[in-house]
Design a protein around this motif. Structure first.
Motif, PDB file in Angstrom:
ATOM      1  N   GLN A  64       0.868  -1.171   0.000  1.00 46.69           N
ATOM      2  CA  GLN A  64       0.000   0.000   0.000  1.00 46.69           C
ATOM      3  C   GLN A  64       0.910   1.227   0.000  1.00 46.69           C
ATOM      4  O   GLN A  64       1.479   1.583   1.035  1.00 46.69           O
ATOM      5  N   GLY A  65       1.082   1.825  -1.166  1.00 44.47           N
ATOM      6  CA  GLY A  65       2.003   2.955  -1.282  1.00 44.47           C
ATOM      7  C   GLY A  65       3.423   2.491  -1.022  1.00 44.47           C
ATOM      8  O   GLY A  65       3.884   1.521  -1.591  1.00 44.47           O
ATOM      9  N   GLY A  66       4.116   3.162  -0.108  1.00 42.54           N
ATOM     10  CA  GLY A  66       5.488   2.801   0.236  1.00 42.54           C
ATOM     11  C   GLY A  66       5.582   1.848   1.407  1.00 42.54           C
ATOM     12  O   GLY A  66       6.629   1.763   2.053  1.00 42.54           O
ATOM     13  N   GLU A  67       4.496   1.135   1.677  1.00 45.77           N
ATOM     14  CA  GLU A  67       4.439   0.282   2.861  1.00 45.77           C
ATOM     15  C   GLU A  67       4.098  -1.155   2.493  1.00 45.77           C
ATOM     16  O   GLU A  67       3.231  -1.407   1.659  1.00 45.77           O
ATOM     17  N   VAL A  68       4.774  -2.087   3.131  1.00 48.59           N
ATOM     18  CA  VAL A  68       4.428  -3.502   3.028  1.00 48.59           C
ATOM     19  C   VAL A  68       3.498  -3.799   4.198  1.00 48.59           C
ATOM     20  O   VAL A  68       3.815  -3.494   5.351  1.00 48.59           O
ATOM     21  N   PHE A  69       2.344  -4.350   3.908  1.00 48.79           N
ATOM     22  CA  PHE A  69       1.346  -4.634   4.927  1.00 48.79           C
ATOM     23  C   PHE A  69       1.218  -6.139   5.085  1.00 48.79           C
ATOM     24  O   PHE A  69       1.000  -6.850   4.109  1.00 48.79           O
ATOM     25  N   ILE A  70       1.393  -6.626   6.318  1.00 46.29           N
ATOM     26  CA  ILE A  70       1.176  -8.036   6.611  1.00 46.29           C
ATOM     27  C   ILE A  70      -0.330  -8.201   6.794  1.00 46.29           C
ATOM     28  O   ILE A  70      -0.894  -7.727   7.777  1.00 46.29           O
ATOM     29  N   LEU A  71      -0.978  -8.825   5.836  1.00 49.69           N
ATOM     30  CA  LEU A  71      -2.430  -8.960   5.850  1.00 49.69           C
ATOM     31  C   LEU A  71      -2.905 -10.094   6.758  1.00 49.69           C
ATOM     32  O   LEU A  71      -3.991 -10.023   7.322  1.00 49.69           O
ATOM     33  N   ALA A  72      -2.092 -11.143   6.887  1.00 53.17           N
ATOM     34  CA  ALA A  72      -2.407 -12.277   7.763  1.00 53.17           C
ATOM     35  C   ALA A  72      -1.133 -13.086   7.954  1.00 53.17           C
ATOM     36  O   ALA A  72      -0.274 -13.104   7.064  1.00 53.17           O
ATOM     37  N   ALA A  73      -1.025 -13.742   9.101  1.00 48.35           N
ATOM     38  CA  ALA A  73       0.126 -14.611   9.367  1.00 48.35           C
ATOM     39  C   ALA A  73      -0.259 -15.602  10.459  1.00 48.35           C
ATOM     40  O   ALA A  73      -0.977 -15.252  11.396  1.00 48.35           O
ATOM     41  N   ALA A  74       0.229 -16.826  10.329  1.00 49.48           N
ATOM     42  CA  ALA A  74      -0.017 -17.841  11.357  1.00 49.48           C
ATOM     43  C   ALA A  74       0.948 -18.996  11.159  1.00 49.48           C
ATOM     44  O   ALA A  74       1.423 -19.245  10.053  1.00 49.48           O
ATOM     45  N   GLY A  75       1.207 -19.698  12.239  1.00 49.83           N
ATOM     46  CA  GLY A  75       2.068 -20.866  12.165  1.00 49.83           C
ATOM     47  C   GLY A  75       2.313 -21.452  13.529  1.00 49.83           C
ATOM     48  O   GLY A  75       1.748 -21.014  14.527  1.00 49.83           O
ATOM     49  N   ARG A  76       3.201 -22.430  13.555  1.00 50.25           N
ATOM     50  CA  ARG A  76       3.554 -23.093  14.807  1.00 50.25           C
ATOM     51  C   ARG A  76       4.983 -23.618  14.661  1.00 50.25           C
ATOM     52  O   ARG A  76       5.304 -24.314  13.700  1.00 50.25           O
ATOM     53  N   ALA A  77       5.832 -23.265  15.651  1.00 49.23           N
ATOM     54  CA  ALA A  77       7.224 -23.733  15.651  1.00 49.23           C
ATOM     55  C   ALA A  77       7.796 -23.582  17.052  1.00 49.23           C
ATOM     56  O   ALA A  77       7.199 -22.931  17.914  1.00 49.23           O
ATOM     57  N   GLN A  87      11.594 -10.799  10.766  1.00 43.14           N
ATOM     58  CA  GLN A  87      12.911 -10.840  10.125  1.00 43.14           C
ATOM     59  C   GLN A  87      12.793 -11.010   8.613  1.00 43.14           C
ATOM     60  O   GLN A  87      13.418 -10.273   7.851  1.00 43.14           O
ATOM     61  N   VAL A  88      11.998 -11.964   8.159  1.00 44.21           N
ATOM     62  CA  VAL A  88      11.909 -12.198   6.717  1.00 44.21           C
ATOM     63  C   VAL A  88      11.111 -11.092   6.017  1.00 44.21           C
ATOM     64  O   VAL A  88      11.468 -10.675   4.913  1.00 44.21           O
ATOM     65  N   VAL A  89      10.055 -10.589   6.655  1.00 46.13           N
ATOM     66  CA  VAL A  89       9.275  -9.522   6.020  1.00 46.13           C
ATOM     67  C   VAL A  89      10.085  -8.234   5.945  1.00 46.13           C
ATOM     68  O   VAL A  89      10.041  -7.522   4.937  1.00 46.13           O
ATOM     69  N   THR A  90      10.861  -7.939   6.977  1.00 48.53           N
ATOM     70  CA  THR A  90      11.735  -6.762   6.927  1.00 48.53           C
ATOM     71  C   THR A  90      12.727  -6.900   5.770  1.00 48.53           C
ATOM     72  O   THR A  90      12.991  -5.940   5.044  1.00 48.53           O
ATOM     73  N   PHE A  91      13.259  -8.095   5.576  1.00 44.92           N
ATOM     74  CA  PHE A  91      14.148  -8.353   4.442  1.00 44.92           C
ATOM     75  C   PHE A  91      13.408  -8.149   3.116  1.00 44.92           C
ATOM     76  O   PHE A  91      13.912  -7.496   2.202  1.00 44.92           O
ATOM     77  N   GLN A  92      12.201  -8.692   3.016  1.00 47.88           N
ATOM     78  CA  GLN A  92      11.414  -8.560   1.796  1.00 47.88           C
ATOM     79  C   GLN A  92      11.021  -7.108   1.525  1.00 47.88           C
ATOM     80  O   GLN A  92      10.813  -6.724   0.386  1.00 47.88           O
ATOM     81  N   ALA A  93      10.904  -6.307   2.574  1.00 47.90           N
ATOM     82  CA  ALA A  93      10.448  -4.919   2.450  1.00 47.90           C
ATOM     83  C   ALA A  93      11.589  -3.947   2.164  1.00 47.90           C
ATOM     84  O   ALA A  93      11.385  -2.735   2.223  1.00 47.90           O
ATOM     85  N   ASP A  94      12.764  -4.463   1.840  1.00 46.50           N
ATOM     86  CA  ASP A  94      13.890  -3.587   1.521  1.00 46.50           C
ATOM     87  C   ASP A  94      13.478  -2.596   0.424  1.00 46.50           C
ATOM     88  O   ASP A  94      12.928  -2.990  -0.598  1.00 46.50           O
ATOM     89  N   GLY A  95      13.705  -1.324   0.666  1.00 49.62           N
ATOM     90  CA  GLY A  95      13.333  -0.291  -0.291  1.00 49.62           C
ATOM     91  C   GLY A  95      11.995   0.370   0.017  1.00 49.62           C
ATOM     92  O   GLY A  95      11.674   1.404  -0.551  1.00 49.62           O
ATOM     93  N   PHE A  96      11.208  -0.224   0.890  1.00 48.23           N
ATOM     94  CA  PHE A  96       9.936   0.369   1.301  1.00 48.23           C
ATOM     95  C   PHE A  96      10.146   1.226   2.541  1.00 48.23           C
ATOM     96  O   PHE A  96      11.161   1.111   3.227  1.00 48.23           O
ATOM     97  N   ASP A  97       9.178   2.071   2.847  1.00 46.41           N
ATOM     98  CA  ASP A  97       9.281   2.965   3.999  1.00 46.41           C
ATOM     99  C   ASP A  97       8.966   2.292   5.320  1.00 46.41           C
ATOM    100  O   ASP A  97       9.501   2.675   6.363  1.00 46.41           O
TER     101      ASP A  97
END
Length: 129
Positions: A64-77, A87-97
Motif C-alpha cells: 500500500q504505497g510505500g508500505e508492506v502490509f502483513i495482511l495475515a500470518a499464522a504458524g507453529r514452531a 525478520q523475513v518480512v523486513t528483508f522482503q520490504a527492503d526499499g519500502f518505507d
C-alpha cells in the motif's frame, strides 16, 4: 554434535498451500466483521516460512504505497515466530518505507513493540526509513 541456529527460508506459494495455516489466524485474531482469509489471500501474495527445510508458517503480504502490509500470518514452531516473520518480512520490504499490520491482540502489540513497531491507531507500524 552441537546444533546450529535455526535456518529460516521463505518462498512465495499458492493460496491453497497457505490456507490451512492462515485459517489459524482467522480463528485467533479476526476482528468482528473483519475480512475472511479467502478475501485477504486474494488481495496479496502468499508466502510460506520454513525452518530447517520444514514449513512452519504462512503469511500474506500486500503493498500500500510505500508500505508492506502483513495482511495475515499464522504458524507453529519451537522458535519465536513473531520475530522470525518480522525478520523475513523486513528483508522482503527492503526499499519500502515501513512494514505494518492490524491486530486486535494486545499481546501481539506488546511483543512487536519490542521489535520496533509502534501503534498507530489500530495498526502496528515499523518504520524502515
Amino acid at each position: 554434535m552441537a546444533t546450529g541456529a535455526p535456518f529460516l527460508t521463505f518462498a512465495q506459494c499458492e493460496p491453497h498451500e497457505a490456507r490451512p495455516w492462515l485459517l489459524q489466524a482467522e480463528r485467533k485474531g479476526r476482528a468482528p466483521g473483519g475480512e475472511g482469509i479467502e478475501t485477504i489471500m486474494a488481495r496479496g501474495q502468499c508466502f510460506m516460512l520454513g525452518l530447517n527445510d520444514e514449513p512452519v508458517a504462512a503469511y500474506v503480504l500486500g503493498v500500500q504505497g510505500g508500505e508492506v502490509f502483513i495482511l495475515a500470518a499464522a504458524g507453529r514452531a519451537d522458535i519465536d515466530l513473531t520475530a522470525a516473520i518480522d525478520q523475513v518480512v523486513t528483508f522482503q520490504a527492503d526499499g519500502f518505507d515501513s512494514v505494518a499490520f492490524f491486530t486486535i491482540r494486545p499481546g501481539l502489540k506488546k511483543k512487536t513493540a519490542a521489535l520496533g513497531y509502534a501503534q498507530d491507531g489500530a495498526v502496528m507500524r515499523k518504520r524502515l526509513k
